[in-house]
Design an enzyme around this catalytic site. Sequence first.
Site, PDB file in Angstrom:
ATOM      1  CB  SER A 120      -0.934  -0.110   1.040  1.00 22.48           C
ATOM      2  OG  SER A 120      -1.730  -1.234   1.967  1.00 22.48           O
ATOM      3  CG  HIS A 141      -1.524   0.227  -4.072  1.00 17.01           C
ATOM      4  ND1 HIS A 141      -2.090   1.112  -3.697  1.00 17.01           N
ATOM      5  CD2 HIS A 141      -2.497  -1.325  -3.072  1.00 17.01           C
ATOM      6  CE1 HIS A 141      -3.207   0.854  -2.489  1.00 17.01           C
ATOM      7  NE2 HIS A 141      -2.306  -0.363  -2.553  1.00 17.01           N
ATOM      8  CD  GLU A 153      -2.512   3.888  -6.528  1.00 15.92           C
ATOM      9  OE1 GLU A 153      -2.046   4.921  -6.121  1.00 15.92           O
ATOM     10  OE2 GLU A 153      -2.509   3.420  -5.146  1.00 15.92           O
ATOM     11  CG  ASN A 191      -3.234   3.610   1.578  1.00 17.85           C
ATOM     12  OD1 ASN A 191      -3.886   3.503   1.639  1.00 17.85           O
ATOM     13  ND2 ASN A 191      -2.699   2.879   0.396  1.00 17.85           N
TER      14      ASN A 191
END
Length: 285
Positions: A120, A141, A153, A191
């Site tokens: 992450s 991701h 991602e 994130n």
Amino acid sequence: MNIKQVAVVGGGTMGNGIAHVVAMAGFPVTLIDIKAEVLEKALATISKNLGRMVSKEKITQQQMDETLGRIKTSDSLEKGALNADLVIEAVNENFELKKKIFQTLDKVTPADTILASNTSSISITKLAAVTGRADKVIGMHFFNPVPVMKLVEIIRGLDTSDEVYNVIEKLSKDLGKVPVPVNDFPGFVSNRVLMPMINEAIFCVHEGVATAEHVDEVMKLGMAHPMGPLRLADFIGLDVCLDILNVLYEGFRDPKYRPCPLLVKMVDAGKLGDKTGQGFYNHQK
Ligand code: NAD
């Protein structure tokens, strides 16, 4: 570079979902975990989720059986990843642990195997540097729940080759996902934007601005978020949120990413959200 055989390392929340979508797309996949009970639970979860798709008539019983038939499990990284053209790592968000896994994978897999991480927030460039094949290391991701969420991602490390990027972009589309290219910076895009919001929501509870329920209600009704940030934090796992905030904090050395003391305290108490039954909400009911 042709992906025919996939291995997924870590059979937890994300690993079982990744194995599910990879097998659904027609690839044989070996799911690897050190814990036998995790592998059993992962297979049961995949079965339950596929069964739900059958009852909603999204797939046939035959497709479900064929998908399950493509999934093998292994408790050995060395054996489970041996013949993989692509390994997707989804173990806990801890650099030292991932480093060991990447070093082992670099030794045991063929030289042209692509090594992807579902991290992450940890630097793909840093993970790539522990291997002798930095050009073949990349971030994939996925989002939770993997069979439902469309986004992947794709994170390019400093040395990730265009060829590897293109293979992974195409594979993501074959899995029915929408790939979005992102460069390698702490927290990537998702994130870096999401975690400060969750952290600030926790500060609101910590400082007594509002209860968890009320913070979530504000964000749902006022900002049209389908899930409030604290409910989402429970769903992601409070330990995972803390790990990611620490990566952002250390990566940017900027106090705006410092984890809220309440988050630290809840993780210390083992209140990790859905997975332990208690977080900002009680999930035991
Ligand atoms: P999890 O704790 O549910 O699962 C991790 C699994 O890794 C566990 O089953 C553990 O037994 C296994 N493991 C640990 N050491 C191992 C080893 N040496 N070999 C094989 N297996 C090993 O964690 P998760 O939520 O699935 O997260 C996995 C990764 O995905 C993390 O990097 C996390 O940051 C990332 N991620 C999580 C989410 C989320 O919403 N939970 C979303 C996107 C990405």
